[in-house]
Design a protein around this motif. Sequence first.
Motif, PDB file in Angstrom:
ATOM      1  N   TRP A   1       0.822  -1.201   0.000  1.00  0.00           N
ATOM      2  CA  TRP A   1       0.000   0.000   0.000  1.00  0.00           C
ATOM      3  C   TRP A   1       0.861   1.259   0.000  1.00  0.00           C
ATOM      4  N   ARG A   2       1.878   1.276   0.861  1.00  0.00           N
ATOM      5  CA  ARG A   2       2.765   2.445   0.924  1.00  0.00           C
ATOM      6  C   ARG A   2       3.460   2.681  -0.412  1.00  0.00           C
ATOM      7  N   MET A   3       3.809   1.604  -1.108  1.00  0.00           N
ATOM      8  CA  MET A   3       4.455   1.749  -2.418  1.00  0.00           C
ATOM      9  C   MET A   3       3.497   2.382  -3.440  1.00  0.00           C
ATOM     10  N   LEU A   4       2.208   2.152  -3.256  1.00  0.00           N
ATOM     11  CA  LEU A   4       1.205   2.683  -4.189  1.00  0.00           C
ATOM     12  C   LEU A   4       0.753   4.101  -3.861  1.00  0.00           C
ATOM     13  N   THR A   5       0.961   4.549  -2.639  1.00  0.00           N
ATOM     14  CA  THR A   5       0.360   5.812  -2.222  1.00  0.00           C
ATOM     15  C   THR A   5       1.343   6.909  -1.819  1.00  0.00           C
TER      16      THR A   5
ATOM     17  N   ARG B   1      10.306   5.729  -6.819  1.00  0.00           N
ATOM     18  CA  ARG B   1      11.325   4.674  -6.937  1.00  0.00           C
ATOM     19  C   ARG B   1      10.946   3.594  -7.938  1.00  0.00           C
ATOM     20  N   TRP B   2       9.646   3.497  -8.344  1.00  0.00           N
ATOM     21  CA  TRP B   2       9.270   2.381  -9.207  1.00  0.00           C
ATOM     22  C   TRP B   2       8.228   2.713 -10.281  1.00  0.00           C
ATOM     23  N   ALA B   3       7.372   3.684 -10.054  1.00  0.00           N
ATOM     24  CA  ALA B   3       6.234   3.926 -10.942  1.00  0.00           C
ATOM     25  C   ALA B   3       6.641   4.707 -12.190  1.00  0.00           C
ATOM     26  N   PRO B   4       5.781   4.680 -13.226  1.00  0.00           N
ATOM     27  CA  PRO B   4       6.084   5.453 -14.432  1.00  0.00           C
ATOM     28  C   PRO B   4       5.794   6.938 -14.249  1.00  0.00           C
ATOM     29  N   TYR B   5       5.363   7.313 -13.037  1.00  0.00           N
ATOM     30  CA  TYR B   5       5.012   8.697 -12.752  1.00  0.00           C
ATOM     31  C   TYR B   5       5.402   9.043 -11.326  1.00  0.00           C
ATOM     32  N   THR B   6       5.415  10.335 -11.058  1.00  0.00           N
ATOM     33  CA  THR B   6       5.544  10.837  -9.700  1.00  0.00           C
ATOM     34  C   THR B   6       4.200  11.457  -9.323  1.00  0.00           C
TER      35      THR B   6
ATOM     36  N   ARG C   1       7.958  -5.036 -11.284  1.00  0.00           N
ATOM     37  CA  ARG C   1       9.178  -5.781 -10.948  1.00  0.00           C
ATOM     38  C   ARG C   1      10.136  -4.901 -10.142  1.00  0.00           C
ATOM     39  N   VAL C   2      10.273  -3.638 -10.539  1.00  0.00           N
ATOM     40  CA  VAL C   2      11.129  -2.716  -9.787  1.00  0.00           C
ATOM     41  C   VAL C   2      10.560  -2.502  -8.386  1.00  0.00           C
ATOM     42  N   MET C   3       9.224  -2.388  -8.279  1.00  0.00           N
ATOM     43  CA  MET C   3       8.591  -2.283  -6.953  1.00  0.00           C
ATOM     44  C   MET C   3       8.934  -3.509  -6.116  1.00  0.00           C
ATOM     45  N   GLN C   4       8.811  -4.676  -6.715  1.00  0.00           N
ATOM     46  CA  GLN C   4       9.093  -5.937  -6.013  1.00  0.00           C
ATOM     47  C   GLN C   4      10.535  -5.966  -5.522  1.00  0.00           C
TER      48      GLN C   4
ATOM     49  N   PRO D   1      14.333   3.093 -11.317  1.00  0.00           N
ATOM     50  CA  PRO D   1      13.093   2.957 -12.073  1.00  0.00           C
ATOM     51  C   PRO D   1      13.356   2.631 -13.542  1.00  0.00           C
ATOM     52  N   VAL D   2      12.476   1.825 -14.112  1.00  0.00           N
ATOM     53  CA  VAL D   2      12.546   1.462 -15.529  1.00  0.00           C
ATOM     54  C   VAL D   2      11.289   2.046 -16.157  1.00  0.00           C
ATOM     55  N   ARG D   3      11.472   3.142 -16.917  1.00  0.00           N
ATOM     56  CA  ARG D   3      10.302   3.824 -17.473  1.00  0.00           C
ATOM     57  C   ARG D   3      10.694   4.652 -18.685  1.00  0.00           C
TER      58      ARG D   3
END
Length: 172
Positions: free
Chosen positions: A36-40, A47-52, A135-138, A148-150
């Motif tokens: 949840w913390r990684m998503l919010t 650190r992982w998403a295609p956006y900030t 995968r980067v989140m994992q 990040p891979v984006r």
Amino acid sequence: MFDPGPAAEVAYTAAKDGRWTLRFVRDLRHPPERVWRMLTEPEALARWAPYTADRPLERTGPAVLSMIDGETPHPLPAEILAVRPPRLLEYTWGEDRLRWELEPSGDATRLTLWHTLADRDFVPKVAAGWHQCVRVMQLDLDGTPHPPVRGQGALAYGWAELEESYRKTLDL
């Protein structure tokens, strides 16, 4: 060397509004609260998403999610529609709609993303992009972070091969 890990469980369906919805499922070895913390949290998303994100995604209302490609952010309006920690997060991102569901499984989490988009031809492309990002989140959750891979940089990490694999899996 970036190990993309195994393929995610994927499917797609026609949405009621004439668009298409990708279902992307990944099992993570971490409890829903950590995922949840990684998503919010903006710092975690970076650190992982295609956006900030311009703010934590923990309450409904407007936000800005800036897609990152190289050094150039591309701000897109977002509307956080539903927040039920640590189980459900739903929001718009530009014209797309994302719904993250976290289902506990012992000390682990089954992460399901429902991503609704306009063009069916983009479904395997979106699956490949989320594959790399999740995968980067994992890896971050596992304590072995990877940058990040984006954006265009994803091509150097096997994005084209993933897109082709998901195109075949989805029969597109």
